[in-house]
Write a protein that holds these residues in place. Structure first.
Motif, short mmCIF file in Angstrom:
data_model
loop_
_atom_site.label_atom_id
_atom_site.label_comp_id
_atom_site.label_asym_id
_atom_site.label_seq_id
_atom_site.Cartn_x
_atom_site.Cartn_y
_atom_site.Cartn_z
N GLU A 90 31.80 -53.47 18.59
CA GLU A 90 31.93 -52.17 18.43
C GLU A 90 30.88 -51.37 17.81
O GLU A 90 30.80 -50.03 17.93
CB GLU A 90 33.34 -51.88 18.02
N SER A 109 31.73 -48.88 21.80
CA SER A 109 33.04 -48.94 22.39
C SER A 109 34.12 -49.76 21.47
O SER A 109 33.76 -50.95 21.05
CB SER A 109 33.10 -49.36 23.84
N LYS A 110 34.94 -49.12 21.18
CA LYS A 110 36.47 -49.84 20.46
C LYS A 110 37.18 -50.27 21.15
O LYS A 110 38.33 -51.14 20.88
CB LYS A 110 36.89 -48.99 19.26
#
Length: 285
Positions: free
Chosen positions: A141, A161-162
């Motif tokens: 992430e 991006s998580k």
């Protein structure tokens, strides 16, 4: 192909140490951090390099590398007065790139592995489109995340991006054809106010012109822009060099093996660094 090494930014993650000194000049064991990213360009066989840095640090890099003649290469310098994103490097370096393809290397990236040079040279042969690496990372992430389908086809690249199921990230070495200059000029700044390299990669992906080379487990990669990873890289280099007797990212050695320089230039470098382990190593090769 030409290479750009981006050594700009404020290094705020490493304050207060970077208030007065560029993080790219911090030591990874026995050499400045930027040596390790610079060696990537040399290992790829590239002999024209542009270093981009902040106005307050550019002279330090010029003092370190000069015009590159000691390595048998050509080095130029440009200033990035404010950190406006990785992709701005192509706009700043437009005249340097000219009509050539280009490899962009982030100055705080560390790579090591027996097969890395093979994968590096595979992408350095790029004539059309773009090429990037994918690397398995525990904390994806924090980086650009690559998502694949079950056949290995790239579905997307998402910045920090998580909510991704992928643990493959894009490390800081990128290869592009000459169209990247126009792509960089055409994209809009992100919410962070930066020209994101992920946006550039997605433009190529949408056109079906992005190649992703998955790095095998024997390759080690670190983003050394934090105290923890800087220490990890230093310990790793010390361990490998002690065990093998081979120096990692010795620029003169790589240039010598590439036949950019000869024995006399190696001897001159050894004399310049006389009384050091670096000098002794140069004499040994």
């Amino acid at each position: 192909m030409k290479a750009i090494i981006l050594a700009g930014g404020k290094g705020s993650r490493m304050y207060p140490a970077t208030v007065a000194i560029s993080k790219h000049l911090f030591l990874i064991y026995d050499k400045p951090m930027i040596y390790y990213s610079f060696s990537i360009a040399l290992m790829a066989g590239i002999n024209e390099v542009l270093i981009i840095a902040g106005n307050e640090h550019i002279e330090a890099f010029r003092n370190l590398f000069g015009d590159g003649s000691n390595l048998g290469i050509h080095i130029e310098y440009r200033i990035q007065d404010e950190p406006r994103g990785i992709a701005e490097a192509f706009i700043i370096g437009e005249k340097f790139i000219g009509n050539d393809s280009v490899c962009l290397i982030l100055g705080d990236n560390f790579f090591y592995g027996d097969s890395f040079v093979y994968h590096l040279k595979a992408l350095s042969q790029l004539k059309e489109g773009a090429g990037i690496f994918a690397y398995q990372e525990k904390n994806p992430e924090e980086f650009g995340v690559v998502e694949f389908d079950e056949t290995g086809r790239v579905l997307s690249i998402k910045e920090k991006s998580k909510d991704s199921n992928s643990n493959y990230v894009v490390p800081g070495v990128y290869f592009y054809d000459n169209h990247v200059i126009e792509v960089a000029k055409s994209i809009k700044p992100s919410k962070r106010g930066e020209l994101e390299i992920t946006t550039v990669n997605n433009v190529y992906l949408e056109k079906g012109k992005l190649k992703v080379e998955v790095l095998p487990p024997d390759v080690k990669w670190l983003d050394t822009g934090s105290y923890e990873t800087l220490l990890e890289a230093s310990n790793f280099v010390k361990s490998v060099q002690t065990e093998t007797g081979n120096m990692i990212s010795c620029l003169e050695e790589i240039s010598y093996k590439n036949r950019f320089i000869g024995k006399s230039e190696v001897a001159m470098a050894a004399e310049k660094y006389k009384g050091t382990q670096y000098s002794e190593y140069l004499l040994s090769i």
